[in-house]
Design an enzyme around this catalytic site. Structure first.
Site, PDB file in Angstrom:
ATOM      1  N   CYS A 176       0.813  -1.229   0.000  1.00 44.26           N
ATOM      2  CA  CYS A 176       0.000   0.000   0.000  1.00 44.26           C
ATOM      3  C   CYS A 176       0.843   1.275   0.000  1.00 44.26           C
ATOM      4  CB  CYS A 176      -0.949   0.006   1.186  1.00 44.26           C
ATOM      5  SG  CYS A 176      -2.131  -1.331   1.141  1.00 44.26           S
ATOM      6  N   HIS A 205      -3.070   7.410   3.406  1.00 46.51           N
ATOM      7  CA  HIS A 205      -3.575   6.164   2.819  1.00 46.51           C
ATOM      8  C   HIS A 205      -4.854   5.777   3.564  1.00 46.51           C
ATOM      9  CE1 HIS A 205      -4.036   2.135   1.493  1.00 46.51           C
ATOM     10  NE2 HIS A 205      -3.553   1.569   2.586  1.00 46.51           N
ATOM     11  N   ASN A 228     -10.253   0.180   1.449  1.00 50.19           N
ATOM     12  CA  ASN A 228      -8.801   0.292   1.237  1.00 50.19           C
ATOM     13  C   ASN A 228      -8.476  -0.146  -0.196  1.00 50.19           C
ATOM     14  OD1 ASN A 228      -6.036  -0.047   1.145  1.00 50.19           O
ATOM     15  ND2 ASN A 228      -5.868  -1.079   3.116  1.00 50.19           N
TER      16      ASN A 228
HETATM   17  N1  ACO Z   1     -17.350  -8.453  11.418  1.00 52.73           N
HETATM   18  C1  ACO Z   1     -17.636  -8.773  12.687  1.00 52.73           C
HETATM   19  N2  ACO Z   1     -16.704  -9.115  13.585  1.00 52.73           N
HETATM   20  C2  ACO Z   1     -15.437  -9.132  13.193  1.00 52.73           C
HETATM   21  C3  ACO Z   1     -15.039  -8.823  11.871  1.00 52.73           C
HETATM   22  C4  ACO Z   1     -16.052  -8.466  10.971  1.00 52.73           C
HETATM   23  N3  ACO Z   1     -15.802  -8.142   9.688  1.00 52.73           N
HETATM   24  N4  ACO Z   1     -13.695  -8.914  11.765  1.00 52.73           N
HETATM   25  C5  ACO Z   1     -13.242  -9.297  12.978  1.00 52.73           C
HETATM   26  N5  ACO Z   1     -14.297  -9.441  13.836  1.00 52.73           N
HETATM   27  C6  ACO Z   1     -14.292  -9.819  15.254  1.00 52.73           C
HETATM   28  C7  ACO Z   1     -13.036 -10.553  15.647  1.00 52.73           C
HETATM   29  O1  ACO Z   1     -13.169 -11.945  15.356  1.00 52.73           O
HETATM   30  C8  ACO Z   1     -12.992 -10.280  17.133  1.00 52.73           C
HETATM   31  O2  ACO Z   1     -13.893 -11.157  17.772  1.00 52.73           O
HETATM   32  P1  ACO Z   1     -13.520 -11.786  19.216  1.00 52.73           P
HETATM   33  O3  ACO Z   1     -13.361 -10.597  20.128  1.00 52.73           O
HETATM   34  O4  ACO Z   1     -14.703 -12.643  19.515  1.00 52.73           O
HETATM   35  O5  ACO Z   1     -12.250 -12.535  19.008  1.00 52.73           O
HETATM   36  C9  ACO Z   1     -13.573  -8.871  17.250  1.00 52.73           C
HETATM   37  O6  ACO Z   1     -14.275  -8.634  16.018  1.00 52.73           O
HETATM   38  C10 ACO Z   1     -12.532  -7.785  17.439  1.00 52.73           C
HETATM   39  O7  ACO Z   1     -11.502  -8.011  16.499  1.00 52.73           O
HETATM   40  P2  ACO Z   1     -10.261  -7.072  16.398  1.00 52.73           P
HETATM   41  O8  ACO Z   1      -9.321  -7.630  15.361  1.00 52.73           O
HETATM   42  O9  ACO Z   1      -9.744  -6.789  17.764  1.00 52.73           O
HETATM   43  O10 ACO Z   1     -10.953  -5.745  15.820  1.00 52.73           O
HETATM   44  P3  ACO Z   1     -10.304  -4.338  15.648  1.00 52.73           P
HETATM   45  O11 ACO Z   1     -11.131  -3.323  16.316  1.00 52.73           O
HETATM   46  O12 ACO Z   1      -8.814  -4.363  15.899  1.00 52.73           O
HETATM   47  O13 ACO Z   1     -10.471  -4.104  14.065  1.00 52.73           O
HETATM   48  C11 ACO Z   1      -9.336  -4.251  11.955  1.00 52.73           C
HETATM   49  C12 ACO Z   1      -9.929  -5.033  13.139  1.00 52.73           C
HETATM   50  C13 ACO Z   1     -10.470  -3.452  11.310  1.00 52.73           C
HETATM   51  C14 ACO Z   1      -8.784  -5.267  10.979  1.00 52.73           C
HETATM   52  C15 ACO Z   1      -8.223  -3.295  12.457  1.00 52.73           C
HETATM   53  O14 ACO Z   1      -7.330  -3.996  13.279  1.00 52.73           O
HETATM   54  C16 ACO Z   1      -7.446  -2.663  11.318  1.00 52.73           C
HETATM   55  O15 ACO Z   1      -7.977  -1.885  10.543  1.00 52.73           O
HETATM   56  N6  ACO Z   1      -6.129  -2.934  11.226  1.00 52.73           N
HETATM   57  C17 ACO Z   1      -5.293  -2.341  10.194  1.00 52.73           C
HETATM   58  C18 ACO Z   1      -5.477  -3.072   8.903  1.00 52.73           C
HETATM   59  C19 ACO Z   1      -4.824  -2.363   7.747  1.00 52.73           C
HETATM   60  O16 ACO Z   1      -4.718  -1.175   7.731  1.00 52.73           O
HETATM   61  N7  ACO Z   1      -4.407  -3.149   6.740  1.00 52.73           N
HETATM   62  C20 ACO Z   1      -3.961  -2.660   5.502  1.00 52.73           C
HETATM   63  C21 ACO Z   1      -2.591  -2.119   5.515  1.00 52.73           C
HETATM   64  S1  ACO Z   1      -2.142  -1.514   3.940  1.00 52.73           S
HETATM   65  C22 ACO Z   1      -1.531  -2.806   2.935  1.00 52.73           C
HETATM   66  O17 ACO Z   1      -0.354  -2.923   2.689  1.00 52.73           O
HETATM   67  C23 ACO Z   1      -2.461  -3.782   2.364  1.00 52.73           C
END
Ligand code: ACO
Length: 337
Positions: free
Chosen positions: A115, A256, A286
């Site tokens: 990214c 980004h 994204n």
């Molecule tokens: N719908 C419902 N529940 C979900 C979903 C979903 N789509 N996804 C995860 N959950 C659940 C998990 O299983 C977890 O359940 P549990 O508590 O029973 O175990 C709960 O939601 C909380 O999960 P977390 O991972 O702690 O959620 P968080 O608030 O951290 O959000 C997210 C997750 C959105 C992925 C966040 O961590 C994030 O945006 N991280 C950065 C990702 C990113 O920017 N990636 C791209 C980088 S650029 C590149 O090079 C591609």
């Protein structure tokens, strides 16, 4: 030789027609509009059609940027395409785009930095112009990430979308205008946190890699989140200090678009006023290397990239990589729809 000043003269974009809402994803995944929008800020994304690849989107964005800049394809000296979802491992997607826009003979290559690719490609393209090796460079960020997703994995499937954006780089009229500087970096200790494991020479395609869905993006979201909020702040500060600018001098902040909570946290830590932060994540998700040019195009359309304004862009992603870029704009041409 004194480096020549480089400007981003024009932008063009293209997104697929199909809109997929959070509610539509909730029909096949254990998720909800409420979870996706509150945890990420995304409400919908564009998804490419069957058979539609990164170069199909990128070529349209490129043609629009060239038309806006009044640059003929044959006058380009270089084409760089940043993508984590290229048409093929090789030949480069840049070659397909070059063929589609009619830039035969122009050097064309892909740049892989996940990214952060668009910022790395800007830095590469502007170096060619600054050093006198090129007059006009086309930089494209083109993504069909939807084809790299495990659609049964709710942790990644809800976050990404498809799209393309392109910019034309040219020699700036004066050194007060144009790209002022970059801060680029990479932390290889985080290389395992975000990856597409199979299909390369480390894990060539086998029936097992397909069955275990190792041809799709794998991500440790929590760790990437922590990295992103930290690195956006330090990289932006670095490029501002390098150019003798203060955060208050920034007129527009274009990060980004990965998660609105990442953007809000970083902007708050940096002390950038919310009205200076640009985001369209809500509508596209994204789009990896396309996210910053998609923002630039919409910001220009909204009259937010005026003459003399200071624009701060920052990208981050797999690697773990990062890059920020500070620009004193002389305006940004685009084709009105
Ligand atoms: N719908 C419902 N529940 C979900 C979903 C979903 N789509 N996804 C995860 N959950 C659940 C998990 O299983 C977890 O359940 P549990 O508590 O029973 O175990 C709960 O939601 C909380 O999960 P977390 O991972 O702690 O959620 P968080 O608030 O951290 O959000 C997210 C997750 C959105 C992925 C966040 O961590 C994030 O945006 N991280 C950065 C990702 C990113 O920017 N990636 C791209 C980088 S650029 C590149 O090079 C591609």
């Amino acid at each position: 030789m004194t480096p020549r000043p480089v400007k981003i003269s024009a932008v063009g974009t293209h997104v697929p027609e199909r809109i997929v809402t959070n509610d539509e994803l909730s029909l096949t995944l254990d998720t909800s509009d409420e979870w996706i929008s509150t945890r990420s800020g995304i409400r919908e994304r564009r998804i490419a059609a069957d058979g539609e690849a990164a170069s199909d989107l990128g070529a349209i964005a490129a043609a629009r940027a060239l038309e806006a800049a009044s640059v003929r394809p044959k006058d380009l000296d270089l084409i760089i395409v940043a993508s984590l979802s290229p048409d093929m491992l090789f030949p480069p997607t840049a070659s397909f785009i070059s063929g589609r826009i009619g830039a035969d003979g122009t050097p064309a290559f892909d740049l892989s930095a996940a990214c952060t690719g668009f910022i790395y490609a800007l830095a590469t393209g502007s170096s060619f112009i600054a050093s006198g090796q090129a007059e006009k460079v086309l930089v494209v960020g083109a993504e069909v990430v939807s084809k790299m997703i495990d659609w049964t994995d709710r942790g990644t499937a809800v976050l990404f979308g498809d799209g393309a954006g392109a910019v034309v780089l040219e020699v700036a009229e004066s050194s007060d205008e144009g790209i002022l500087g970059f801060d680029l970096g990479n932390d290889p200790s985080g290389a395992g946190l975000l990856k597409l494991p199979a299909g390369g020479s480390r894990e060539p395609a086998t029936i097992e890699t397909v069955e275990s869905r190792r041809h799709s993006i794998r991500m440790n979201g929590g760790e990437v989140f922590k990295f992103a909020t930290r690195i956006i702040v330090s990289s932006c500060r670095e490029v501002l200090v390098q150019q003798g600018c203060r955060i208050e001098d920034v007129d527009l902040f274009v990060p980004h678009q990965a998660n609105i909570r990442i953007i809000d946290t970083a902007a708050r830590k940096l002390g950038i006023a919310p009205e200076k932060v640009f985001s369209n994540l809500e509508r596209y998700g994204n789009t990896s290397c396309a996210s910053i040019p998609l923002c630039l195009d919409e910001a220009a359309a909204a009259g937010k990239i005026g003459q003399g304004e200071l624009v701060l862009m920052v990208g981050f992603g797999a690697g773990l990589s990062w890059g920020s870029c500070l620009v004193r704009t002389g305006g940004l041409k685009r084709i009105e729809e």
